[in-house]
Design an enzyme around this catalytic site. Sequence first.
Site, PDB file in Angstrom:
ATOM      1  N   ARG A 100       0.982  -1.234  -0.062  1.00 16.28           N
ATOM      2  CA  ARG A 100      -0.090   0.102  -0.101  1.00 16.28           C
ATOM      3  C   ARG A 100       1.010   1.255  -0.069  1.00 16.28           C
ATOM      4  O   ARG A 100       1.928   1.235   0.592  1.00 16.28           O
ATOM      5  CB  ARG A 100      -0.955   0.056   1.265  1.00 16.28           C
ATOM      6  CG  ARG A 100      -2.097  -0.920   1.177  1.00 16.28           C
ATOM      7  CD  ARG A 100      -2.852  -0.582   0.054  1.00 16.28           C
ATOM      8  NE  ARG A 100      -4.330  -1.372  -0.124  1.00 16.28           N
ATOM      9  CZ  ARG A 100      -4.232  -2.530  -1.013  1.00 16.28           C
ATOM     10  NH1 ARG A 100      -3.509  -2.784  -1.652  1.00 16.28           N
ATOM     11  NH2 ARG A 100      -5.453  -3.151  -1.016  1.00 16.28           N
ATOM     12  N   HIS A 116      -0.917   0.250  -9.700  1.00  6.66           N
ATOM     13  CA  HIS A 116      -1.600  -0.784  -8.927  1.00  6.66           C
ATOM     14  C   HIS A 116      -2.015  -1.953  -9.752  1.00  6.66           C
ATOM     15  O   HIS A 116      -3.386  -2.120  -9.825  1.00  6.66           O
ATOM     16  CB  HIS A 116      -2.693  -0.042  -8.297  1.00  6.66           C
ATOM     17  CG  HIS A 116      -3.217  -0.739  -6.964  1.00  6.66           C
ATOM     18  ND1 HIS A 116      -3.520  -0.223  -6.013  1.00  6.66           N
ATOM     19  CD2 HIS A 116      -3.151  -1.975  -6.784  1.00  6.66           C
ATOM     20  CE1 HIS A 116      -4.025  -1.040  -4.985  1.00  6.66           C
ATOM     21  NE2 HIS A 116      -3.815  -2.461  -5.552  1.00  6.66           N
TER      22      HIS A 116
HETATM   23  P1  NDP Z   1      -1.742 -11.755   4.744  1.00  5.66           P
HETATM   24  O1  NDP Z   1      -2.879 -11.083   5.702  1.00  5.66           O
HETATM   25  O2  NDP Z   1      -2.140 -13.124   4.461  1.00  5.66           O
HETATM   26  O3  NDP Z   1      -0.285 -11.483   5.443  1.00  5.66           O
HETATM   27  C1  NDP Z   1       0.047 -10.539   6.064  1.00  5.66           C
HETATM   28  C2  NDP Z   1       1.581 -10.679   6.447  1.00  5.66           C
HETATM   29  O4  NDP Z   1       2.158  -9.587   7.236  1.00  5.66           O
HETATM   30  C3  NDP Z   1       1.843 -11.756   7.538  1.00  5.66           C
HETATM   31  O5  NDP Z   1       2.746 -12.534   7.246  1.00  5.66           O
HETATM   32  C4  NDP Z   1       1.786 -11.188   8.758  1.00  5.66           C
HETATM   33  O6  NDP Z   1       2.632 -11.763   9.877  1.00  5.66           O
HETATM   34  C5  NDP Z   1       2.731  -9.846   8.310  1.00  5.66           C
HETATM   35  N1  NDP Z   1       2.407  -8.734   9.488  1.00  5.66           N
HETATM   36  C6  NDP Z   1       1.334  -7.817   9.746  1.00  5.66           C
HETATM   37  N2  NDP Z   1       1.757  -7.125  10.442  1.00  5.66           N
HETATM   38  C7  NDP Z   1       2.815  -6.994  10.843  1.00  5.66           C
HETATM   39  C8  NDP Z   1       3.635  -6.413  11.503  1.00  5.66           C
HETATM   40  N3  NDP Z   1       3.272  -5.522  12.488  1.00  5.66           N
HETATM   41  N4  NDP Z   1       5.028  -6.924  11.726  1.00  5.66           N
HETATM   42  C9  NDP Z   1       5.584  -7.926  10.939  1.00  5.66           C
HETATM   43  N5  NDP Z   1       4.909  -8.654  10.145  1.00  5.66           N
HETATM   44  C10 NDP Z   1       3.607  -8.189  10.000  1.00  5.66           C
HETATM   45  O7  NDP Z   1      -1.670 -10.612   3.602  1.00  5.66           O
HETATM   46  P2  NDP Z   1      -1.630 -10.920   1.987  1.00  5.66           P
HETATM   47  O8  NDP Z   1      -0.320 -11.807   1.761  1.00  5.66           O
HETATM   48  O9  NDP Z   1      -2.879 -11.586   1.554  1.00  5.66           O
HETATM   49  O10 NDP Z   1      -1.458  -9.349   1.401  1.00  5.66           O
HETATM   50  C11 NDP Z   1      -0.592  -8.630   1.996  1.00  5.66           C
HETATM   51  C12 NDP Z   1      -0.996  -7.109   1.215  1.00  5.66           C
HETATM   52  O11 NDP Z   1      -0.717  -7.105  -0.276  1.00  5.66           O
HETATM   53  C13 NDP Z   1      -2.511  -6.735   1.282  1.00  5.66           C
HETATM   54  O12 NDP Z   1      -2.825  -6.440   2.693  1.00  5.66           O
HETATM   55  C14 NDP Z   1      -2.479  -5.580   0.243  1.00  5.66           C
HETATM   56  O13 NDP Z   1      -2.594  -4.365   0.968  1.00  5.66           O
HETATM   57  C15 NDP Z   1      -1.405  -5.915  -0.554  1.00  5.66           C
HETATM   58  N6  NDP Z   1      -1.905  -6.348  -2.040  1.00  5.66           N
HETATM   59  C16 NDP Z   1      -1.714  -5.543  -3.051  1.00  5.66           C
HETATM   60  C17 NDP Z   1      -1.962  -5.993  -4.330  1.00  5.66           C
HETATM   61  C18 NDP Z   1      -1.529  -5.243  -5.324  1.00  5.66           C
HETATM   62  O14 NDP Z   1      -2.184  -5.356  -6.783  1.00  5.66           O
HETATM   63  N7  NDP Z   1      -0.618  -4.285  -5.241  1.00  5.66           N
HETATM   64  C19 NDP Z   1      -2.835  -7.050  -4.539  1.00  5.66           C
HETATM   65  C20 NDP Z   1      -3.078  -7.689  -3.255  1.00  5.66           C
HETATM   66  C21 NDP Z   1      -2.760  -7.571  -2.172  1.00  5.66           C
HETATM   67  P3  NDP Z   1       1.932 -13.023  10.699  1.00  5.66           P
HETATM   68  O15 NDP Z   1       2.109 -14.089   9.436  1.00  5.66           O
HETATM   69  O16 NDP Z   1       2.833 -13.228  11.734  1.00  5.66           O
HETATM   70  O17 NDP Z   1       0.475 -12.905  10.869  1.00  5.66           O
HETATM   71  C1  OXD Z   2      -5.735  -5.805  -3.049  1.00  5.15           C
HETATM   72  C2  OXD Z   2      -5.421  -5.135  -4.314  1.00  5.15           C
HETATM   73  O1  OXD Z   2      -5.882  -5.791  -1.958  1.00  5.15           O
HETATM   74  O2  OXD Z   2      -5.678  -5.326  -5.365  1.00  5.15           O
HETATM   75  O3  OXD Z   2      -6.424  -7.175  -3.361  1.00  5.15           O
HETATM   76  O4  OXD Z   2      -4.748  -4.149  -3.746  1.00  5.15           O
END
Ligand code: NDP
Ligand code: OXD
Length: 299
Positions: free
Chosen positions: A214, A262
């Site tokens: 993000r 994006h």
């Molecule tokens: P998940 O919720 O599956 O994973 C999040 C990860 O971040 C987990 O490993 C979690 O740790 C870690 N995490 C969260 N908070 C912290 C913190 N404070 N310190 C350290 N680690 C942390 O998310 P996704 O993998 O599904 O997606 C990640 C992000 O990607 C989405 O939230 C979205 O913003 C972005 N995204 C962007 C897209 C694009 O087109 N650019 C498309 C899709 C998603 P733990 O495993 O220990 O809980």
């Molecule tokens: C998502 C994205 O969060 O596309 O899926 O950014």
Amino acid sequence: MDTENWHQALKNVDASVDVQIWPNENSKDDIELALCWDYPDGELRNYPNLKCICSMGAGVDHLFKDVLLPAGIPLVRISAPSLTQSMYEYLPAVTTYYLREFDVFQKQQEAQNWEPHENQLMSETTVGLMGLGVLGEYAAEKLSLMGFDVIGWSRSKKDIEGVLSFQEDQLDEFIGKSNILICLLPLTEKTRGILNAGLFEKLPSGACLINVARGEHLVEDDLLAALQSGHLRGACLDVFSIEPLPQDHLFWKNKNIIITPHCSSATHPDSVAPQIIRNYRLMQDAKPLINVVDVNRGY
Ligand code: NDP
Ligand code: OXD
């Protein structure tokens, strides 16, 4: 947002489901599950019979940004192999671009400068993934199989083949090793602004940043300063605090920044409609939902 595509995809899975499109619903009272992306604050309070709120994407920060989000209604999100695969496919394109210094060659070409570089190997290049969730874990494993030295940072320690895992309190150690840093964190109060001057200073000199999470993870002025000083070599950004990126934004003309609009990954209605309908049916049967968001953690 092409709402007709979503309507059709949901109907294709189960024609008996009554799908209504905002803001032209027959009656707000009919709506039990709201499928949403970046809607006006407070809008969900208008549905008295709402039982489930589903994000149209993997990220849920757009829900928590709604200060009037109705409390006590379960939040679910999308998790789809196509989204995960598509994100993964973007990442080796950028990591190998930086590995083989195409950014530097591009500048040499502009200066008509013939200067071969010593090739860096994948095994000598550490890719650090911030976030080892659904998207991060898959990408980490695949980048490791490709040959990169891969490390990851997440709240809890992970056991992923070929990937050295660091937990929340080991951020500095993790950052100090990352030649190419990829952000795949959710946007929460803890992660907002995490890509800042203090973090950039701890990266090895000449490191590159890839932000596909993000825009609000990044402190934009700190990135510009780190690139200007040369401590950071380049940044590839897919997400921005304001999207579309404003025409007069300094990022557009910065030669050390690659911009993609994006699109590193995207949710395809056909591929996620079955899980939405599944949650709709589970909700009706009062059974546990899938892909539930932890409201306390914010992701
Ligand atoms: P998940 O919720 O599956 O994973 C999040 C990860 O971040 C987990 O490993 C979690 O740790 C870690 N995490 C969260 N908070 C912290 C913190 N404070 N310190 C350290 N680690 C942390 O998310 P996704 O993998 O599904 O997606 C990640 C992000 O990607 C989405 O939230 C979205 O913003 C972005 N995204 C962007 C897209 C694009 O087109 N650019 C498309 C899709 C998603 P733990 O495993 O220990 O809980
Ligand atoms: C998502 C994205 O969060 O596309 O899926 O950014």
